[in-house]
Design an enzyme around this catalytic site. Structure first.
Site, PDB file in Angstrom:
ATOM      1  N   HIS A 155     -18.005  22.950   3.671  1.00  0.00           N
ATOM      2  CA  HIS A 155     -16.851  23.649   3.074  1.00  0.00           C
ATOM      3  C   HIS A 155     -15.601  23.452   3.926  1.00  0.00           C
ATOM      4  O   HIS A 155     -14.692  24.275   3.912  1.00  0.00           O
ATOM      5  CB  HIS A 155     -17.122  25.150   2.910  1.00  0.00           C
ATOM      6  CG  HIS A 155     -18.463  25.472   2.314  1.00  0.00           C
ATOM      7  ND1 HIS A 155     -18.666  25.595   0.968  1.00  0.00           N
ATOM      8  CD2 HIS A 155     -19.674  25.646   2.904  1.00  0.00           C
ATOM      9  CE1 HIS A 155     -19.946  25.862   0.733  1.00  0.00           C
ATOM     10  NE2 HIS A 155     -20.577  25.883   1.889  1.00  0.00           N
ATOM     11  N   SER A 276       7.872   6.024   8.406  1.00  0.00           N
ATOM     12  CA  SER A 276       8.637   6.622   7.323  1.00  0.00           C
ATOM     13  C   SER A 276      10.032   6.012   7.307  1.00  0.00           C
ATOM     14  O   SER A 276      10.584   5.675   8.347  1.00  0.00           O
ATOM     15  CB  SER A 276       8.720   8.137   7.538  1.00  0.00           C
ATOM     16  OG  SER A 276       9.846   8.667   6.863  1.00  0.00           O
ATOM     17  N   LYS A 282       7.518   9.802  12.167  1.00  0.00           N
ATOM     18  CA  LYS A 282       6.278   9.750  11.389  1.00  0.00           C
ATOM     19  C   LYS A 282       5.390   8.544  11.709  1.00  0.00           C
ATOM     20  O   LYS A 282       5.851   7.454  11.979  1.00  0.00           O
ATOM     21  CB  LYS A 282       6.590   9.712   9.881  1.00  0.00           C
ATOM     22  CG  LYS A 282       7.140  10.991   9.312  1.00  0.00           C
ATOM     23  CD  LYS A 282       6.257  12.213   9.521  1.00  0.00           C
ATOM     24  CE  LYS A 282       4.975  12.157   8.731  1.00  0.00           C
ATOM     25  NZ  LYS A 282       5.209  12.212   7.289  1.00  0.00           N
ATOM     26  N   GLU A 289      -5.123   6.541   2.895  1.00  0.00           N
ATOM     27  CA  GLU A 289      -4.731   7.164   1.622  1.00  0.00           C
ATOM     28  C   GLU A 289      -4.926   6.214   0.452  1.00  0.00           C
ATOM     29  O   GLU A 289      -5.330   6.626  -0.646  1.00  0.00           O
ATOM     30  CB  GLU A 289      -3.268   7.609   1.694  1.00  0.00           C
ATOM     31  CG  GLU A 289      -3.063   8.772   2.650  1.00  0.00           C
ATOM     32  CD  GLU A 289      -1.589   9.035   2.913  1.00  0.00           C
ATOM     33  OE1 GLU A 289      -1.146  10.150   2.663  1.00  0.00           O
ATOM     34  OE2 GLU A 289      -0.886   8.118   3.367  1.00  0.00           O
TER      35      GLU A 289
END
Ligand code: ARG
Length: 461
Positions: A155, A276, A282, A289
């Site tokens: 979880h 970024s 960043k 992803e």
């Protein structure tokens, strides 16, 4: 000129050609189409349908087509509907009249089914070998991880400490099932449809068995209608790739989480991260992803094809042309994903300090306390309740759990040792468990499994 100009007059409307052409993607099958045609020519010769000279002429023309395609000299014509049309047209231009014999006893229906099976055999084996390369990366990282441990989660809540090696190998085992599925899919699709003709076979003395053998297939079709209409193998391939994608997506998702500042378990190598355009600080996990995001289209490719197939009567229907783009796309995306994710995992640095800190900090050894009580003779349900109560008190009263354990009559100083950093993970000793001894055995078994898979993928068995 179309392949059917004898029957239909007046030419085909441009919009029909635009709508139905598949050349822009099925040209990827050129190599397989040529292989199929060479085997077909030799089969026709065995049946006495071509003379030795005709065979030489046709094979030479096919070689020339191959060379032209390789060098980029091949000129596609506006009327070329698909790669089969292009090749046959060009063979006829090169070889003259004998070119008109190439398609004897053959239809594009059995031809395309043959080409696609040859393609799938080769590409799925390649994918399997790329999965094995990723498994080897996981294995190397697992070996390097030594005794490093981190919280195992359920979880996404800290549950029990596990060795990092154990965690990495968990992904490795999932991938071994992907290899297994791909090998089984290849084995099932290893059937030559050539000789099925348009749908019903032929009155001519073809040699489907010999042709199957020539092309390296395990055997020929049993039923000509099935041979030209079966796309099970494409659906299976798409499923195998979609499920593999799901596994890669889960690895990607973990890398996304682990590389956050909040977790800090992993630092991506600069070469496998992106920046970024606006935010100078960043460092983004785009590869991870995309491994997650592109899985959506792999699943879409599978469901799209299943829907295409579900209402089709026997045998060939033009709908079946819709099998190729999803397959090519899933195969291509899978090659890319495996390469990128292998690179990411080979170069990521794991922060053992952060991992272990997270695994030491909380009550992740709670079940070890309960099991210790079980060893002293307490029924598990009661032990669970005792330890649960202590965890509750520790949180409510802001008292360290160790203090409460030490003070508890049934636990005491012997039990409190279990809460010391790094102790709980060593207590996992059952086969397949997350502790050091069990993981050593597991790792040996994994090495053998990968070795076994590498051999069977290489030998095609
Ligand atoms: N391009 C077609 C396909 O991929 C080839 C078969 C065409 N057959 C036909 N009867 N129109 O399915």
């Amino acid at each position: 000129m179309t392949l059917w100009h004898g029957r239909l007059g007046g030419g085909t409307a441009d919009v029909v050609m635009d709508y139905s052409t598949s050349l822009h993607y099925d040209r990827q099958l050129a190599h397989d189409d040529l292989a199929g045609s060479r085997a077909h020519v030799r089969g026709l010769a065995r049946g006495g349908l071509l003379t030795a000279d005709e065979v030489i002429g046709l094979l030479a023309a096919l070689d020339q087509v191959e060379a032209e395609l390789e060098t980029g000299a091949f000129q596609f014509a506006p009327d070329d509907e698909d790669i089969h049309t292009s090749v046959e047209r060009r063979v006829t231009e090169i070889a003259g009249d004998v070119g008109a014999k190439l398609h004897t006893g053959r239809s594009r229906n059995d031809q395309i089914a043959t080409d696609l099976r040859l393609y799938a055999k080769r590409e799925l084996r390649l994918v399997a070998s790329e999965i094995i390369a990723l498994q080897e990366v996981l294995l190397t990282r697992a070996k390097e991880a030594g005794d490093t441990y981190l919280p195992g989660y359920t979880h996404l809540q800290r549950a029990q400490p596990v060795l990092l090696a154990h965690h990495l190998l968990a992904h490795g085992w999932a991938l071994s099932r992907d290899v297994d599925r791909l090998v089984a899919t290849v084995e099932r699709l290893d059937v030559s449809p050539l000789g099925a003709g348009a749908l019903a076979g032929s009155s001519l003395p073809l040699d489907p068995d010999g042709v199957a053998d020539d092309l390296g297939f395990a055997g020929r079709f049993e039923n000509s209608l099935d041979a030209v209409s079966d796309r099970d193998f494409v659906a299976e391939a798409l499923f195998d790739l979609a499920l593999l994608g799901v596994h890669l997506s889960r690895i990607g998702e973990e890398m996304v989480i682990w590389s956050t500042e909040e977790f800090g378990f992993a630092v991506l190598d600069d070469a496998f991260a992106t920046g970024s355009s606006m935010l100078p600080q960043k460092k983004n996990p785009d590869v991870a992803e995309l491994a997650r995001g592109k899985t959506g289209r792999l699943i879409g490719n599978l469901t799209g094809l299943l829907v295409t197939l579900k209402g089709l009567p026997l045998s060939y229907n033009r709908d079946l042309q819709e099998d190729k783009e999803p397959l090519f796309d899933s195969v291509h995306q899978t090659h890319l994903a495996l390469a990128a994710l292998s690179g990411l995992l080979a170069t990521v640095s794991f922060d053992a300090g952060r991992m272990q800190e997270a695994a030491n900090g909380s009550a992740v050894a709670a079940v070890d306390l309960a099991e210790w009580l079980v060893e002293q003779g307490m029924p598990f349900r009661q032990a669970h309740s005792v330890v649960g109560g202590l965890v509750h008190d520790s949180i409510e009263r802001h008292v360290p759990l160790a203090e409460l354990v030490e003070a508890h009559p049934a636990l005491g100083s012997e039990a409190v040792v279990l809460l010391e950093p790094g102790v709980a993970v060593t207590r996992r000793t059952t086969p397949g468990s997350a502790g050091p001894l069990a993981v050593t055995v597991q790792m040996e078994r994994f090495v053998h499994r990968v070795e076994f898979d590498r051999n069977r993928v290489a030998t095609g068995r």
